[in-house]
Motif scaffolding. Structure first.
Motif, mmCIF file in Angstrom:
data_model
loop_
_atom_site.group_PDB
_atom_site.id
_atom_site.type_symbol
_atom_site.label_atom_id
_atom_site.label_comp_id
_atom_site.label_asym_id
_atom_site.label_seq_id
_atom_site.Cartn_x
_atom_site.Cartn_y
_atom_site.Cartn_z
ATOM 1 N N GLU A 110 -6.145 -5.037 -1.048
ATOM 2 C CA GLU A 110 -7.120 -5.299 -2.093
ATOM 3 C C GLU A 110 -6.456 -5.244 -3.466
ATOM 4 O O GLU A 110 -5.733 -4.306 -3.774
ATOM 5 C CB GLU A 110 -8.248 -4.279 -2.016
ATOM 6 N N GLY A 111 -6.685 -6.242 -4.265
ATOM 7 C CA GLY A 111 -6.124 -6.304 -5.609
ATOM 8 C C GLY A 111 -4.691 -6.706 -5.666
ATOM 9 O O GLY A 111 -4.032 -6.561 -6.712
ATOM 10 N N VAL A 151 1.880 -9.671 -3.176
ATOM 11 C CA VAL A 151 2.795 -8.649 -3.748
ATOM 12 C C VAL A 151 1.931 -7.471 -4.197
ATOM 13 O O VAL A 151 1.016 -7.635 -5.028
ATOM 14 C CB VAL A 151 3.598 -9.208 -4.932
ATOM 15 N N ILE A 152 2.207 -6.303 -3.622
ATOM 16 C CA ILE A 152 1.393 -5.115 -3.868
ATOM 17 C C ILE A 152 2.188 -4.144 -4.744
ATOM 18 O O ILE A 152 3.383 -3.896 -4.521
ATOM 19 C CB ILE A 152 0.998 -4.434 -2.534
ATOM 20 N N GLU A 153 1.525 -3.590 -5.760
ATOM 21 C CA GLU A 153 2.187 -2.630 -6.683
ATOM 22 C C GLU A 153 2.695 -1.418 -5.909
ATOM 23 O O GLU A 153 2.120 -1.041 -4.885
ATOM 24 C CB GLU A 153 1.228 -2.177 -7.772
#
Length: 435
Positions: free
Chosen positions: A100-101, A114-116
């Motif tokens: 999510e996000g 791409v996930i933080e």
């Protein structure tokens, strides 16, 4: 090196060592040398995500893998890169909530996410025995410690030597003075130093110089006293011998003995007065006194003595009052005036004056006698000194009158000087401070 040097050295060394170690420890915590580049200061998370997105868009997905591998090797929390099939590029686990996000990047018609790092970073386990990534203790600051110790050692030694050196000079000078070397001085050894220790050295030099002057004066006085006492005693012995040889001259010889005994009595009395002035003067409280009245009484006594020889004593005095020691001042003025009358020729004149001269009171006594040679003016106030023009005749006095006068004036904080006026004779100037 003396005890003071070692005390100063240890004190400075301890203070500098402690302060140096504290500084070195703080610096080693703030700037450790071997810490991993991202151990305490990781790149911003959005910067890492933007970097990966830019690399994927420009060079494809294959170019992202080396960047992620490099970050993982440095134990930095690297972003997650998830492909269309739901697998992470490096095989790391991905939770559904982490998707999510995520940033979505379209590569060849397929969606890559791409996930933080804070959403999906899975840090590798820390090495065995470590305290966790980014929390390693800094290496011991050996170089800082050694440098601080060497610097503190050199600085403490120089500073302790600089401070203790004049004290050693003072100690040696005191030892020399105690052993009778009155020429001991520390001023030349201290040099151009200007501080409290240098002031102490200057004070020692002044003390040593004064002790030397006093002892020299005592030696001269002892020599002069022995010489002056020997002359009347020799004359008394000669008179007694003549009386024994010729009994008919006994009365004359006994008169001579009596005269010499009287002179000895006067000399001893004046020596005692001079001794009291040297040691006990100035302890009695000063009294406010009308100087013109005191001077008038002294002049009246001198006129009675001078009348037998036709010597006239003139007085011109302003009405002035001053806090003085009456007995001492009277003795000083009486000695000077009697000395002027004694050496004045018959029928001559002695002038006495007193007036205010700025911050002091000036008294002038001038006679018309034989005067004093210029090279003897500074010596006539020494005990037993008699000028060449007086013929050195002991019958004129003991040679202590002007010495007693000078000491009495000095007790009052004033000074007394002699000069030769153009018209001849001798002039004595006395100045007394008004405060």
């Amino acid at each position: 090196m003396g005890r003071l040097f070692w005390k100063l050295f240890i004190a400075f060394l301890a203070a500098l060592t402690v302060s140096g170690l504290l500084v070195a420890f703080v610096l080693s915590l703030l700037y450790p040398r071997d810490r991993a580049p991202f151990a305490g200061s990781q790149p911003p998370q959005m910067f890492m995500v933007d970097t990966l997105v830019s690399v994927m868009q420009s060079s494809g997905v294959a170019a992202v893998r080396p960047v992620l591998e490099a970050w993982r090797m440095k134990r930095a929390p690297a972003p997650l890169v998830v492909g269309p099939d739901g697998q992470e590029l490096l095989g790391r686990a991905v939770l559904p909530v982490q998707l999510e996000g995520a940033r979505v990047v379209l590569i060849d018609g397929a969606d890559w996410r791409v996930i933080e790092p804070e959403r999906g970073a899975l840090r590798p386990p820390p090495p065995a025995g470590s305290r966790g990534a980014g929390m390693r203790l800094p290496p011991p600051p050996l170089l800082e410690v050694v440098t601080a110790l060497l610097g503190a050692l050199a600085f403490s030694a120089v500073l302790a030597w600089y401070l203790s050196r004049p004290v050693r000079h003072l100690h040696r000078a005191f030892e020399a003075l105690a052993q009778g070397n009155l020429d001991a001085r520390v001023g030349p050894l201290i040099g151009t130093r200007r501080d409290e220790i240098a002031d102490l050295g200057c004070g020692f030099d002044r003390m040593a110089a004064r002790i030397q002057r006093l002892l020299d004066a005592q030696r001269r006085l002892l020599h002069d006293v022995s010489h002056e006492l020997r002359s009347p005693l020799a004359r008394m012995s000669a008179a007694i011998g003549l009386a024994r040889q010729d009994p008919t001259r006994g009365d004359a010889m006994f008169d001579r003995v009596e005269l010499e005994a009287a002179r000895l009595d006067v000399m001893v009395s004046e020596l005692l007065d001079l001794s009291r002035l040297e040691h006990d003067a100035g302890h009695a409280p000063a009294q406010m006194l009308a100087l013109d009245a005191l001077l008038r009484d002294i002049v009246d006594d001198a006129r009675f003595e001078a009348a037998a020889r036709g010597v006239q004593v003139d007085l011109a005095a302003e009405p002035l009052s001053l806090a003085v020691h009456p007995v001492l001042l009277r003795r000083a003025l009486d000695n000077v005036l009697r000395n002027a009358v004694k050496y004045s020729p018959d029928g001559s004149r002695v002038q006495v004056g007193m007036h205010s001269d700025g911050a002091c009171v000036r008294m002038v006594i001038r006679d018309r006698g034989c005067g004093v040679a210029d090279d003897e003016l500074g010596r006539i106030f020494e005990p037993f000194f008699r000028g060449a023009r007086s013929g050195g005749d002991a019958g004129h006095g003991t040679g202590l009158g002007l010495s007693i006068a000078r000491r009495a004036i000095e007790v009052h904080g004033g000074d007394i000087r002699a000069s030769t006026p153009p018209e001849g004779g001798l002039q004595i100037d006395i100045r007394l401070p008004r405060s």
